[in-house]
Scaffold this active site. Structure first.
Site, PDB file in Angstrom:
ATOM      1  CE  LYS A 111      -4.256  -2.060   1.552  1.00  0.00           C
ATOM      2  NZ  LYS A 111      -3.955  -3.341   1.694  1.00  0.00           N
TER       3      LYS A 111
HETATM    4  C1  LIG Z   1      -4.509  -4.516   0.721  1.00  0.00           C
HETATM    5  C2  LIG Z   1      -3.572  -5.722   0.672  1.00  0.00           C
HETATM    6  C3  LIG Z   1      -3.906  -6.800  -0.434  1.00  0.00           C
HETATM    7  C4  LIG Z   1      -5.269  -6.520  -1.241  1.00  0.00           C
HETATM    8  O1  LIG Z   1      -5.343  -5.381  -2.132  1.00  0.00           O
HETATM    9  P1  LIG Z   1      -6.353  -4.981  -3.070  1.00  0.00           P
HETATM   10  O2  LIG Z   1      -6.002  -3.903  -3.834  1.00  0.00           O
HETATM   11  O3  LIG Z   1      -7.431  -4.654  -1.777  1.00  0.00           O
HETATM   12  O4  LIG Z   1      -6.937  -6.280  -3.756  1.00  0.00           O
HETATM   13  C5  LIG Z   1      -3.127  -7.940  -0.560  1.00  0.00           C
HETATM   14  N1  LIG Z   1      -2.086  -7.899   0.186  1.00  0.00           N
HETATM   15  C6  LIG Z   1      -1.563  -7.243   1.296  1.00  0.00           C
HETATM   16  C7  LIG Z   1      -0.540  -7.417   2.111  1.00  0.00           C
HETATM   17  C8  LIG Z   1      -2.527  -6.068   1.568  1.00  0.00           C
HETATM   18  O5  LIG Z   1      -2.242  -4.953   2.428  1.00  0.00           O
END
Ligand SMILES: *Cc1c(COP(=O)(O)O)cnc(C)c1O
Length: 479
Positions: A111
């Site tokens: 993120k």
């Molecule tokens: C947020 C997240 C996801 C999922 O990503 P999306 O964009 O919501 O599909 C997968 N793995 C981790 C570690 C995350 O923080």
């Protein structure tokens, strides 16, 4: 370039407005009216282009009122605090499969790729719209998003950020990541209750017109940092363009994406539509396999049990960004998208016709892995390739292994450092009951890779935030 709503009843707006609003007034999600296309010449240049330059090249057509200087400054600032030269890192596991590590930012999860850049775009969007209010970001978090948003917004002028997490509902490491947060404009509260209580509390604040008015008088407006905002999606397109251009050897590259809210994989789809050499996209779910079932049957149905898994950031029953895929799948039939979203709201499910589903299946592969599969995948990858996966990435690995061999070059999108979920990763190897830091050290010895500094130094950092509040007191903390 204008941005339109997936539900079709909101007026088109500029990029700045789309980013400042987050969600369209008709409840839809913003998308650019047309997608800029990468020319043959650009694609050839991209194969050796550094990440930051690629980001400028990809993002600029989407943000026409930003000058190259403004955007370059945002991009350079955003990726300053990554622990690698390029913000992402490739690690080949075998001839066909390469891991694409997206977690070299300050919170050790993918993120950061978007949440380090988005907060830097926001003040410029405000300036361009003549908006002088201070922006207060409110976020409820089950772990990863809150910390990434805190790091992204810390000390960004004209913003303050408030994060609410469920007391006792996040891992010790995740809690320390938040309670030791540095910065002059940040606040963190544990809320008595579960994630839903915190989330409902935040939604209540957003819906409170009296609160909004009283803040407005003080020159403050509320905003959120969640993944339906176009400003979070756009930076994610960049790494798919970069990775496909760098990994492709003439053939398109397939991507396996551990998926929750469908944001990350949607960015891959947009890169493909822009003309990047992206092949098939494999949507990997954990035991909350609402998307697997959707791709299999054409029915999206949230009426089902919710499971807490080893991959908590994918524990989701409503994948909001799927709405954007439906917009493209129906050739922009906004009335149809709006009708499905109404059905989802009222009955919890909707059905997409067979013709559309078969087109989607030509691009998307899919599969799911439960906790046992996830642990097996962590062990198998370590044994076969000596590489340590985090539980989210392991879901992707498990789904990839279960599909028939494609023979295509494939990138496994790695969304978190294994050290962020050290206890659960260690449990795949031994029946150990250790604290998070000991688990990190053991895994580091076993894998020969260092614990990211941002995680290891948590044990020495002072705790700044200790307040535990009741959901009904969330408004009080806004003073
Ligand atoms: C947020 C997240 C996801 C999922 O990503 P999306 O964009 O919501 O599909 C997968 N793995 C981790 C570690 C995350 O923080």
């Amino acid at each position: 370039m204008k941005y339109i709503s997936t539900r079709g009843s909101a007026a088109p707006v500029s990029a700045e407005r789309a980013i400042l609003s987050g969600i369209a007034p008709d409840g839809g999600l913003y998308l650019p009216e047309t997608l800029p296309q990468l020319s043959e010449e650009t694609l050839a240049q991209l194969r050796t282009m550094p990440y930051r330059e690629t980001a400028l090249r990809v993002m600029q057509p989407f943000l026409p009122s930003f000058t190259a200087e403004e955007l370059t400054a945002c991009i350079n600032d955003a990726y300053l605090r990554f622990d690698t030269k390029e913000p992402l890192r490739f690690q080949a596991l075998d001839e066909k499969l390469t891991v694409m590590e997206l977690w070299h930012g300050p919170t050790a999860a993918f993120k950061d790729m978007a949440l380090q850049l988005f907060p830097r775009l926001l003040p410029l969007c405000k300036k361009k719209c003549g908006n002088r209010d201070e922006t207060w970001i409110l976020t409820a978090t089950s772990g990863d998003t809150g910390k990434a948003a805190l790091e992204g917004f810390r000390d960004v002028p004209g913003t303050r950020i408030f994060v609410f997490y469920p007391f006792g509902g996040v891992s010790k490491i995740q809690e320390l990541q938040m309670t030791t947060q540095q910065g002059s404009n940040v606040a963190v509260y544990a809320v008595r209750g579960n994630f839903d209580d915190a989330q409902t509390g935040v939604k209540r604040l957003f819906a409170d017109e009296r609160l909004k008015k009283s803040l407005k008088v003080r020159g403050i407006e509320l905003s959120s940092a969640n993944s339906i905002n176009w400003g979070r999606l756009l930076p994610q397109i960049v790494y798919y363009v970069y990775a496909s251009a760098h990994l492709s050897e003439g053939e398109p590259v397939d991507f396996v994406v551990p998926t929750g809210n469908f944001g990350n994989i949607l960015a891959a789809y947009l890169a493909k539509r822009m003309g990047a050499p992206v092949g098939r996209l494999i949507c990997a779910s954990n035991e909350n396999r609402v998307l697997t079932d959707f791709f299999e049957t054409g029915v999206y149905d949230r009426n089902r049990a919710f499971y807490k898994t080893y991959s908590p950031s994918m524990d989701i029953l409503i994948s909001s960004n799927l709405e954007r895929l439906l917009y493209y799948a129906t050739d922009g039939d906004t009335a149809q998208v709006a009708a499905w979203m109404r059905e989802l709201q009222t009955t919890g499910s909707y059905r997409v016709p067979v013709t559309i589903m078969s087109q989607l299946r030509a691009v998307f592969g899919f599969g799911s892995a439960d906790d046992e599969d996830t642990q097996k995948a962590i062990r198998l990858c370590k044994r076969k390739s000596g590489y340590l996966l985090d539980p989210h990435t392991a879901v992707g690995y498990s789904v990839y292994r279960a599909l028939p061999e494609s023979g295509h070059k494939t990138a496994l999108v790695s969304t978190a450092s294994p050290f962020k979920f050290a206890q659960d990763v260690l449990r795949a190897f031994m029946d150990a009951n250790t604290d998070g830091f000991t688990a990190q050290d053991l895994l580091s010895m076993q894998s020969g890779r260092p614990v990211p500094q941002s995680l290891s130094r948590l044990k020495d950092m002072p705790v700044r935030f200790r307040d535990v509040i009741a959901p009904k007191d969330m408004e009080k903390v806004l003073g």
